[in-house]
Motif scaffolding. Structure first.
Motif, PDB file in Angstrom:
ATOM      1  N   MET B   1       0.842  -1.191   0.000  1.00  8.38           N
ATOM      2  CA  MET B   1       0.000   0.000   0.000  1.00  8.38           C
ATOM      3  C   MET B   1       0.879   1.243   0.000  1.00  8.38           C
ATOM      4  O   MET B   1       1.656   1.453   0.915  1.00  8.38           O
ATOM      5  CB  MET B   1      -0.863  -0.012   1.261  1.00  8.38           C
ATOM      6  CG  MET B   1      -2.296   0.305   0.967  1.00  8.38           C
ATOM      7  SD  MET B   1      -3.156   0.822   2.427  1.00  8.38           S
ATOM      8  CE  MET B   1      -3.664  -0.734   3.122  1.00  8.38           C
ATOM      9  N   VAL B   2       0.763   2.007  -1.058  1.00  6.46           N
ATOM     10  CA  VAL B   2       1.594   3.208  -1.112  1.00  6.46           C
ATOM     11  C   VAL B   2       0.716   4.412  -1.407  1.00  6.46           C
ATOM     12  O   VAL B   2      -0.438   4.261  -1.779  1.00  6.46           O
ATOM     13  CB  VAL B   2       2.647   3.109  -2.229  1.00  6.46           C
ATOM     14  CG1 VAL B   2       3.618   1.987  -1.975  1.00  6.46           C
ATOM     15  CG2 VAL B   2       1.973   2.946  -3.590  1.00  6.46           C
ATOM     16  N   ASN B   3       1.280   5.578  -1.231  1.00 12.33           N
ATOM     17  CA  ASN B   3       0.591   6.753  -1.743  1.00 12.33           C
ATOM     18  C   ASN B   3       1.446   7.420  -2.803  1.00 12.33           C
ATOM     19  O   ASN B   3       2.644   7.141  -2.918  1.00 12.33           O
ATOM     20  CB  ASN B   3       0.217   7.718  -0.626  1.00 12.33           C
ATOM     21  CG  ASN B   3       1.422   8.450  -0.116  1.00 12.33           C
ATOM     22  OD1 ASN B   3       2.553   8.001  -0.294  1.00 12.33           O
ATOM     23  ND2 ASN B   3       1.194   9.581   0.530  1.00 12.33           N
ATOM     24  N   LEU B   4       0.815   8.243  -3.596  1.00 11.95           N
ATOM     25  CA  LEU B   4       1.522   8.848  -4.721  1.00 11.95           C
ATOM     26  C   LEU B   4       1.154  10.318  -4.777  1.00 11.95           C
ATOM     27  O   LEU B   4      -0.002  10.686  -4.572  1.00 11.95           O
ATOM     28  CB  LEU B   4       1.099   8.158  -6.021  1.00 11.95           C
ATOM     29  CG  LEU B   4       1.912   8.533  -7.255  1.00 11.95           C
ATOM     30  CD1 LEU B   4       3.186   7.710  -7.303  1.00 11.95           C
ATOM     31  CD2 LEU B   4       1.098   8.302  -8.519  1.00 11.95           C
ATOM     32  N   HIS B 153       3.793  -2.017  -6.580  1.00 14.84           N
ATOM     33  CA  HIS B 153       3.460  -0.968  -5.611  1.00 14.84           C
ATOM     34  C   HIS B 153       2.087  -0.399  -5.926  1.00 14.84           C
ATOM     35  O   HIS B 153       1.314  -0.093  -5.047  1.00 14.84           O
ATOM     36  CB  HIS B 153       4.484   0.152  -5.682  1.00 14.84           C
ATOM     37  CG  HIS B 153       5.841  -0.267  -5.226  1.00 14.84           C
ATOM     38  ND1 HIS B 153       6.045  -0.943  -4.056  1.00 14.84           N
ATOM     39  CD2 HIS B 153       7.062  -0.121  -5.802  1.00 14.84           C
ATOM     40  CE1 HIS B 153       7.329  -1.182  -3.913  1.00 14.84           C
ATOM     41  NE2 HIS B 153       7.971  -0.701  -4.964  1.00 14.84           N
ATOM     42  N   MET B 154       1.842  -0.221  -7.231  1.00 16.82           N
ATOM     43  CA  MET B 154       0.556   0.333  -7.651  1.00 16.82           C
ATOM     44  C   MET B 154       0.071  -0.406  -8.882  1.00 16.82           C
ATOM     45  O   MET B 154       0.855  -0.973  -9.626  1.00 16.82           O
ATOM     46  CB  MET B 154       0.704   1.816  -8.022  1.00 16.82           C
ATOM     47  CG  MET B 154       0.896   2.737  -6.847  1.00 16.82           C
ATOM     48  SD  MET B 154       1.077   4.424  -7.440  1.00 16.82           S
ATOM     49  CE  MET B 154      -0.588   4.791  -7.933  1.00 16.82           C
ATOM     50  N   LEU B 155      -1.241  -0.344  -9.092  1.00 19.78           N
ATOM     51  CA  LEU B 155      -1.809  -0.920 -10.295  1.00 19.78           C
ATOM     52  C   LEU B 155      -2.281   0.238 -11.174  1.00 19.78           C
ATOM     53  O   LEU B 155      -3.004   1.121 -10.714  1.00 19.78           O
ATOM     54  CB  LEU B 155      -2.978  -1.829  -9.903  1.00 19.78           C
ATOM     55  CG  LEU B 155      -3.585  -2.735 -10.965  1.00 19.78           C
ATOM     56  CD1 LEU B 155      -2.530  -3.618 -11.611  1.00 19.78           C
ATOM     57  CD2 LEU B 155      -4.671  -3.604 -10.341  1.00 19.78           C
ATOM     58  N   LEU B 156      -1.828   0.232 -12.441  1.00 18.19           N
ATOM     59  CA  LEU B 156      -2.210   1.303 -13.359  1.00 18.19           C
ATOM     60  C   LEU B 156      -3.020   0.703 -14.497  1.00 18.19           C
ATOM     61  O   LEU B 156      -2.508  -0.085 -15.282  1.00 18.19           O
ATOM     62  CB  LEU B 156      -0.960   1.985 -13.923  1.00 18.19           C
ATOM     63  CG  LEU B 156       0.058   2.480 -12.899  1.00 18.19           C
ATOM     64  CD1 LEU B 156       1.313   2.976 -13.590  1.00 18.19           C
ATOM     65  CD2 LEU B 156      -0.537   3.576 -12.021  1.00 18.19           C
ATOM     66  N   LEU B 157      -4.287   1.057 -14.569  1.00 13.74           N
ATOM     67  CA  LEU B 157      -5.170   0.452 -15.562  1.00 13.74           C
ATOM     68  C   LEU B 157      -5.630   1.508 -16.566  1.00 13.74           C
ATOM     69  O   LEU B 157      -6.228   2.511 -16.172  1.00 13.74           O
ATOM     70  CB  LEU B 157      -6.395  -0.160 -14.880  1.00 13.74           C
ATOM     71  CG  LEU B 157      -6.096  -1.167 -13.779  1.00 13.74           C
ATOM     72  CD1 LEU B 157      -7.319  -1.382 -12.899  1.00 13.74           C
ATOM     73  CD2 LEU B 157      -5.645  -2.486 -14.374  1.00 13.74           C
ATOM     74  N   ASP B 158      -5.343   1.278 -17.828  1.00 10.63           N
ATOM     75  CA  ASP B 158      -5.718   2.243 -18.851  1.00 10.63           C
ATOM     76  C   ASP B 158      -6.931   1.732 -19.618  1.00 10.63           C
ATOM     77  O   ASP B 158      -6.818   0.825 -20.422  1.00 10.63           O
ATOM     78  CB  ASP B 158      -4.532   2.464 -19.798  1.00 10.63           C
ATOM     79  CG  ASP B 158      -4.781   3.626 -20.746  1.00 10.63           C
ATOM     80  OD1 ASP B 158      -5.867   4.232 -20.674  1.00 10.63           O
ATOM     81  OD2 ASP B 158      -3.898   3.915 -21.559  1.00 10.63           O
TER      82      ASP B 158
END
Lengths: 585, 361
Positions: B1-4, B153-158
């Motif tokens: 779990m991270v923040n950005l 770290h994160m999931l990036l869905l386009d």
């Protein structure tokens, strides 16, 4: 308070990126050195010979060359015969390609592939096939004389323009057929239906809708045929005799027979300029063709041949088309078949059918050939293999530089690399085989080791000829890779080298193999440059066959040619099995 | 779990700004939907976060670490691109293990991870197949599994649902939501479809003109959209822009595409448009006179009924083509009992709205 702007520009260098930089630097060095050393520097030598007299720039050689009737007629003839060859190829090839695009029948793909074989055959082999088929005592004339009872031959291929034209048509018809089949197939028939609903007449539909869609393909194909015919060497050298010569033949004669380097190089420069113009024109047309081909979904409806369903008129049309295709097939295969039969046909009765193949191992013809036919075969295979390896290495180096364009794409900047590379190989592409050889010869002949290293220069000439073909084949498959695949791979943590090995390489492997085999086949039959550079024992089969044209029997050259045919067809089958052959430059 | 945290991010393409001084905070473990119309730069933004595109200016900070200059390899982001791109020469299993092998995991670990992720995303039966042998929805699941396998770290869905047929969409969207919750992965989900945002988001960031214009929970934005465009992007019905505003002593007169609207004096904010809730229209078959309209101010619209759909047991939603030069439509909710037998297609109708019910955007 604000960060210095350069801190953003510089990414944190990881081991991966350093390694990548080293690879790119090495690849660039290899490419630049290769083309500089073996193409651009020799080219300046050619320019020096043609422009400089006693340290001063002069156009004298050019005016001499242009004022010479022999050279002028060669220039005119080059254009004239290339133009005629192109037109006739179009007239014969386009109906055939329409038939092949429109009708579906068993063995169609095989037929298309078979019709392509002449294109990959060595020119000397074609020449030999033509002599056997169309010579005064050849098959065609014998059959004609038997049927008509006349004593005059039907066709005279020596010292006449017919012979040259027929040979060029034989060679290039496959270019037209292969390039225009997709043109017919890609016609968007929805558009025609729309036009019909708008009440357009048939002629207007053809002129405004069908024709524009196939026009670019026809232009591309025509320009290719033109450039091949324009630079034709072996066929014109032998069939044209003294009367008909192309520029390529003139350059050869000036350089080798008259030892007039100034005139030879001046002619080469003129030829290079013309070729460059045609190639640029071709590349522009190609680009347009590709742009137009995008985004079409519906295409020509294929039709199975079914005589029972047809009206009488249609029956006749299809019947004539089939006869037409059969004639084309016979035209294509007669010379090839003739060579194979000839290789088993002894000139005198006391000799065995296998004499020709037996002679491969003898040294009887050494006075003509300077070495045994077997040695020539080994030379041919050896040169072709080395050529293939070097060509693939160079193409891969080019690829390593090109793939780096994604670095620029990351910053939304257009890549200049690809443009630079296409310019870099444009000139070698436009340079005729003889000119490539002339450059190498003039540049390196003064070295004491030149005579012993002639074979190296033969291979280098082959590489310069093959690289544009191979590179195009490899780049075509590389450009089909979806960039997002590489993006995903990088987010998954794969290093650049791993992405290349695991994703890019497997996806371009077909293109790489096709490019490799194609360059092998080019080297196998290359005649112009080899014949120009060849010394003593370094002859190839093509050179050997040419030197034996004057001998009392054609059985031995036919045997040598049959071996070339066999290997070429093997290469061709492999290419067909793996991927699609790209006839384009 | 991270923040950005994204600060002042800018990116140009051929001199035109796609993103300009964009700021965005993504909180621990949330699913943030980036909502915007095609070409608003949301794909560029997600690629910049993944490290695929390098920004011209700005900073990206993940868990207090500045990752702006990190290569995509170092960022460990689970990136799922818009097109369903699986490595075509590999099986589903090899696709999933690609990232694990890149991170030099041991054989046992790779095996274990594949089993875990295949179960999580329910693609166990696809593992031995090639990309060409599975459907679009399945490809997208595999792409998701491939991204999740490295435990990013994160999931990036386009736009993960864009090329999937309608029936598979909701199920995939809910799968994404379930996985994201189960693994507590901070996720950025790009889409132009507000319904997807409503279905699965924790928060929504509306993007246009290269900036995040409003960010918050769906209900928050629905209740108080900052301007007309945001309301429109959020898919609110009956949103109309304003051409110009006339001020008199007592009134503010708004000139909209649907005619002049006279409201009590407005002073509080900059007006960009208006919206009217479908339930606030009072339909009538006859023109009402001033006296019928009691004392409060009413706005009158004239139009024709174009379609009627039953919303629930009690209400019908009708689409009314408003009279005017442009084709503008109003969606109205009417009581089924009162109007079912009265309204019919192409019927002329008058609509009355109390000025106090007009939302100023």
């Amino acid at each position: 308070m604000t960060f210095p702007s350069f801190s953003l520009k510089k990414r944190i260098g990881t081991k991966d990126e350093v390694l990548n930089k080293v690879i790119i630097a090495t690849a660039s060095l290899v490419i630049v050195l290769f083309f500089l050393l073996f193409f651009y520097v020799p080219l300046t030598k050619i320019l020096k010979f043609s422009f400089i007299e006693q340290g001063k720039i002069t156009l004298e050689y050019f005016s001499d060359v242009i004022n010479s009737p022999m050279n002028r007629s060669a220039l005119i003839f080059s254009f004239y015969q290339a133009f005629l060859s192109t037109i006739i190829c179009l007239v014969i090839g386009i109906p055939a390609s329409y038939f092949l695009a429109k009708y579906e029948f068993r063995g169609k793909k095989v037929l298309i592939n078979l019709l392509t074989i002449p294109f990959v055959l060595p020119p000397i082999v074609v020449l030999l096939g033509f002599i056997i088929t169309y010579d005064a005592n050849g098959w065609v004339n014998t059959i004609w004389q038997t049927i008509s009872g006349s004593n005059n031959p039907l066709i005279n291929i020596f010292g006449s323009i017919e012979g040259i034209l027929i040979a060029h048509i034989f060679y290039n018809i496959s270019v037209i057929i292969r390039i225009t089949i997709p043109a017919w197939e890609n016609i968007d028939y929805d558009l025609i239906d729309v036009a019909k609903t708008l009440g357009t007449s048939k002629w207007r539909r053809f002129r405004k809708i069908i024709f524009p869609q196939i026009f670019n393909h026809i232009v591309s194909a025509s320009l290719l045929v033109f450039i091949y015919a324009f630079n034709s060497f072996a066929i014109v050298l032998y069939l044209g005799q003294v009367r008909f010569q192309t520029l390529e033949v003139r350059i050869y004669k000036e350089m080798v027979r008259s030892l007039d380097f100034q005139s030879g190089t001046a002619l080469a420069v003129i030829q290079l300029i013309i070729n460059t113009l045609i190639i640029v024109f071709y590349l522009v047309s190609e680009k347009r063709t590709r742009r137009m081909a995008m985004g079409k979904e519906k295409s020509l409806k294929k039709e199975k041949i079914n005589f029972r369903k047809y009206s009488t008129g249609k029956k006749l049309v299809v019947f004539i088309s089939i006869i037409y295709m059969i004639s084309l097939f016979i035209f294509t295969f007669a010379p090839i078949l003739a060579i194979i039969i000839e290789s088993f046909k002894p000139a005198v009765e006391s000799v065995s059918s296998f004499w020709g193949y037996g002679q491969l191992f003898s040294t009887e013809y050494n006075s003509y050939l300077h070495s045994a036919p077997l040695r020539m075969l080994l030379n041919t295979l050896w040169f072709a293999s080395l050529n293939m390896i070097i060509t693939i290495l160079i193409s891969l180096s080019l690829l390593f530089i090109i793939r780096n364009r994604f670095q620029r794409l990351r910053k939304y900047k257009t890549s200049r690399v690809e443009g630079m590379i296409s310019y870099l190989i444009l000139l070698p592409m436009a340079t005729s085989s003889i000119t490539l050889a002339v450059g190498l010869f003039l540049q390196f002949r003064t070295f004491s080791w030149y005579n012993n290293a002639v074979w190296v220069f033969i291979i280098l000439a082959h590489v310069l000829i093959s690289v544009p073909f191979a590179t195009r084949s490899i780049l075509a498959s590389y450009n089909r890779i979806d960039v997002e695949l590489l993006n995903v791979a990088s987010t998954l943590g794969a290093s650049r080298l791993r992405i290349f090995a695991k994703i890019e390489l497997p996806l371009i492997l077909k293109g790489l193999i096709v490019g490799g085999i194609f360059s092998f086949a080019i080297s196998l039959g290359e005649f112009g440059a080899t014949n120009f550079l060849v010394k003593t024992e370094y002859g190839t089969l093509s050179v050997g066959i040419y030197n034996l044209f004057g001998s009392h029997t054609l059985q031995l050259p036919a045997a040598m040619a049959s071996i070339l045919i066999l290997i070429t067809i093997l290469c061709f089958i492999m290419i067909q099995k793996i991927g699609d052959i790209d006839l384009k430059v | 779990m991270v923040n950005l945290e994204i600060n002042d991010l800018s990116m140009r393409y051929e001199k035109k700004y796609i993103l300009e001084d964009l700021r965005l905070n993504v909180e621990h473990g949330e699913l943030l939907v980036l909502l915007g119309e095609s070409g608003c730069g949301k794909t560029t933004l997600i690629k910049i976060i993944a490290g695929i595109i390098e920004p011209e200016k700005g900073k990206i900070i993940m868990e207090d670490e500045d990752i702006t200059l990190f290569s995509p390899q170092r960022r460990k982001m689970g990136y799922v691109p818009q097109a369903q791109v699986l490595f075509p020469h590999m099986t589903v299993k090899s696709n999933i293990s690609f990232g694990l092998k890149s991170h030099k995991k041991s054989k046992e670990e790779i095996k274990e991870k594949i089993r875990w992720v295949a179960e999580l995303i329910q693609i166990e039966e696809l593992l031995e197949r090639y990309s060409s042998e599975i459907s679009g929805g399945q490809k997208q699941r595999v792409a998701l599994a491939r991204a999740m396998a490295i435990e990013p770290h994160m999931l990036l869905l386009d736009e993960p649902l864009s090329s999937i047929d309608a029936t598979g969409r909701e199920s995939l969207a809910l799968t994404i939501r379930r996985i994201q919750k189960e693994t507590e992965t901070t996720t950025i989900y790009v889409t132009h479809n507000q319904e997807e945002a409503r279905l699965i988001s924790d928060r929504v960031a509306v993007i246009y003109d290269g900036k995040v214009q409003q960010i918050g929970k769906v209900t928050e934005i629905d209740n108080s959209p900052k301007n007309y465009l945001i309301a429109k992007i959020m898919g609110s019905p009956n949103v109309w822009p304003i051409f110009y505003i006339k001020e008199t002593d007592e009134n503010t007169i708004l000139n909209t595409t649907v005619g002049e609207i006279k409201l009590p004096k407005q002073t509080n904010k900059k007006i960009t448009g208006i919206s009217i809730s479908p339930s606030c229209f009072k339909p009538s078959l006859e023109k009402k006179s001033r006296t019928d309209l009691e004392k409060s101010q009413f706005i009158e619209f004239k139009g024709e009924v174009k379609s009627m759909v039953q919303r629930d047991e009690r209400t019908i939603r009708a689409v009314i083509e408003l009279e005017g030069e442009k084709f503008d439509y109003a969606k109205i909710d009417v009581d089924k009992e009162d109007f079912e037998d009265i309204l019919s297609s192409d019927q002329k109708i008058f609509l009355y709205v109390d000025t106090s019910e007009v939302n100023i955007l």
